[in-house]
Design an enzyme around this catalytic site. Structure first.
Site, short mmCIF file in Angstrom:
data_model
loop_
_atom_site.label_atom_id
_atom_site.label_comp_id
_atom_site.label_asym_id
_atom_site.label_seq_id
_atom_site.Cartn_x
_atom_site.Cartn_y
_atom_site.Cartn_z
CE1 TYR A 154 -3.65 32.18 16.23
CE2 TYR A 154 -2.00 33.99 15.63
CZ TYR A 154 -3.16 33.35 15.68
OH TYR A 154 -4.07 33.93 14.86
CE LYS A 221 -16.72 26.15 20.32
NZ LYS A 221 -18.24 26.65 20.32
CG ASP A 270 -19.82 29.35 19.94
OD1 ASP A 270 -19.28 29.65 21.15
OD2 ASP A 270 -20.49 28.54 19.67
CG ASP A 294 -5.37 36.81 15.29
OD1 ASP A 294 -5.33 38.17 15.14
OD2 ASP A 294 -4.80 36.18 14.47
#
Ligand code: NAP
Length: 403
Positions: A154, A221, A270, A294
């Site tokens: 971002y 992740k 995930d 987000d």
């Protein structure tokens, strides 16, 4: 007309950036926002004003221009005067601002967060009893998301395919780092620093300890993006052990009984999406990088009734902008239709942040009463098959049912 001496003085901070809220009342700048912003603000203002008044507090709002309203007035979308006002008054309430997809100007929301260094996006997920939900036990999703707000993909460091900048970067990567990127690609950069990650995680740990929450989960992740997301996880454990060693315990070292300490764990993103639906009651405070945060906060918002019910805040050191999680919902703009609860609950969160917990509780109690009477805007009404009320009618019902 009031003279300057009658006006409430701005909020200040002490040397630790703790708020000093003046006794004589508070002035809050409001960015009304684009799209449905004016609809939800009209419904929100009387609710916040009444809750503050019933609790013995004076609250005044002044408009700070941004987005379409600012552009129409002065030709700029985010005037410097607005940023100065936000800095002076320290605590702001904000509606949604539109950002074009795939081109055009950069996000004003990201611009405000970066200009004021509002590094923690904080989104409480708490079901209001009676609100229709797509899951069987929405009360179990009692979590709060701390999302890093200034770094990650971002940061706005990306260049379009076929530009000199993108081609130069691809050339540099090939020549100097032996990294192959397909020629003609668009490229973006994912910066994540130890400083940025640790200050976000510190804020989440401090909050978890203050609120006596059972656990804090680092969501990342890091199995794939080892040196960015993997480092976020590593820095989180380092911080917990280094600065909070006597107040925290890692999940690995925990025997499953009440540790009397904050349990620090981590989950790959995930898996965390699945866990948030299947075993939500095993999670409490979540700290994560920008993009994960987000996505996951909208996913969690769905469990408690959708984006219309999801409040949020962007916090820096001594500066705060409270805002609904949702965007401008352009297809509903000006229809007096959408659910204003997201902004109203953001306002309640703001009142609590000012130390006016009683005023915040009046709002959540009124919300429970109104929802229990099946007074619902379209988004919730369609889930239970009742006739919806308008955005403004919902706001009025909250005012009428507030004690
Ligand atoms: P969105 O405005 O959040 O709307 C997506 C959907 O969420 C709506 O179509 C609606 O669903 C539901 N929704 C949103 N607000 C609601 C409310 N108050 N009450 C009930 N339902 C609500 O997302 P978007 O359409 O992807 O984005 C539109 C614009 O907003 C973009 O320019 C984007 O950049 C901007 N945006 C701004 C912010 C911000 O200011 N912080 C945040 C996100 C997006 P249904 O259609 O199912 O009824």
């Amino acid at each position: 007309m009031k003279d300057l001496w009658d006006m409430p003085k701005p909020i200040t901070v002490d040397s630790q950036n703790n708020l000093i809220v003046p006794d004589g009342g508070v002035v809050i700048p409001v960015i009304i926002g684009d799209g449905v912003g004016p609809d939800i603000w009209r419904a929100t203002e009387p609710v916040l004003t009444k809750a503050a008044r019933l609790s013995g507090h004076a609250l005044e709002f002044v408009e700070a221009l941004a987005g379409q309203a600012a552009h129409a007035r002065c030709g700029q979308y985010l005037p410097d005067d607005t940023l100065d006002t936000l800095r002076t008054y320290r605590v702001t309430l904000k509606g949604p601002l539109a950002t074009p997809v795939g081109g055009g100007m950069r996000s004003l929301n990201v611009g405000i967060r970066q200009a004021l260094d509002l590094y923690a996006c904080v989104r409480p997920i708490k079901w209001v009893p009676g609100v229709p939900s797509p899951v069987r036990e929405p009360a179990k999703a009692d979590m709060i998301v701390f999302r890093e707000n200034t770094e990650d993909v971002y940061a706005g460091l990306e260049w379009p395919a076929g530009t000199k900048e993108a081609d130069d970067l691809i050339g540099y990567l090939a020549t100097n780092l032996g990294a192959k990127v397909r020629p003609g690609s668009a490229v973006g950069i994912k910066p994540m620093s130890e400083f940025g990650s640790k200050r976000l995680i510190k804020r989440a740990i401090d909050w978890a300890l203050k609120e006596k929450r059972p656990s804090l989960t680092l969501v990342h992740k890091g199995n794939i993006m080892k040196y960015t997301e993997g480092a976020f996880r590593k820095w989180g454990y380092e911080l917990a052990a280094g600065e909070y060693g006597d107040q925290t315990v890692t999940e690995g070292a925990w025997d499953g009984k009440d540790p009397g300490r904050l349990v620090i764990k981590d989950r790959i993103a995930d898996n965390m999406f699945m866990q948030s639906l299947l075993r939500p009651d095993e999670y409490s405070v979540l700290a994560m990088p920008n993009l994960n945060g987000d996505y996951l906060s909208d996913c969690l918002a769905a469990q408690i009734g959708g984006l219309g019910m999801a409040p949020g805040a962007n916090l820096g050191d001594g500066l705060a902008v409270f805002e609904a999680t949702h965007g401008t919902a352009p297809k509903y703009a000006g229809q007096d239709k959408v659910n204003p609860s997201s902004l109203i609950l953001s306002g309640a969160f703001m009142l609590e942040y000012l130390g006016w917990k009683d005023a915040a509780e009046r709002i959540t109690k009124a919300l429970e009463t109104v929802v229990s009477k099946k007074i619902l805007t379209y988004d919730l009404a369609r889930q239970v098959g009742v006739t919806p009320v308008k955005c403004s009618e919902f706001g009025r019902a909250l005012v009428d049912h507030m004690e």
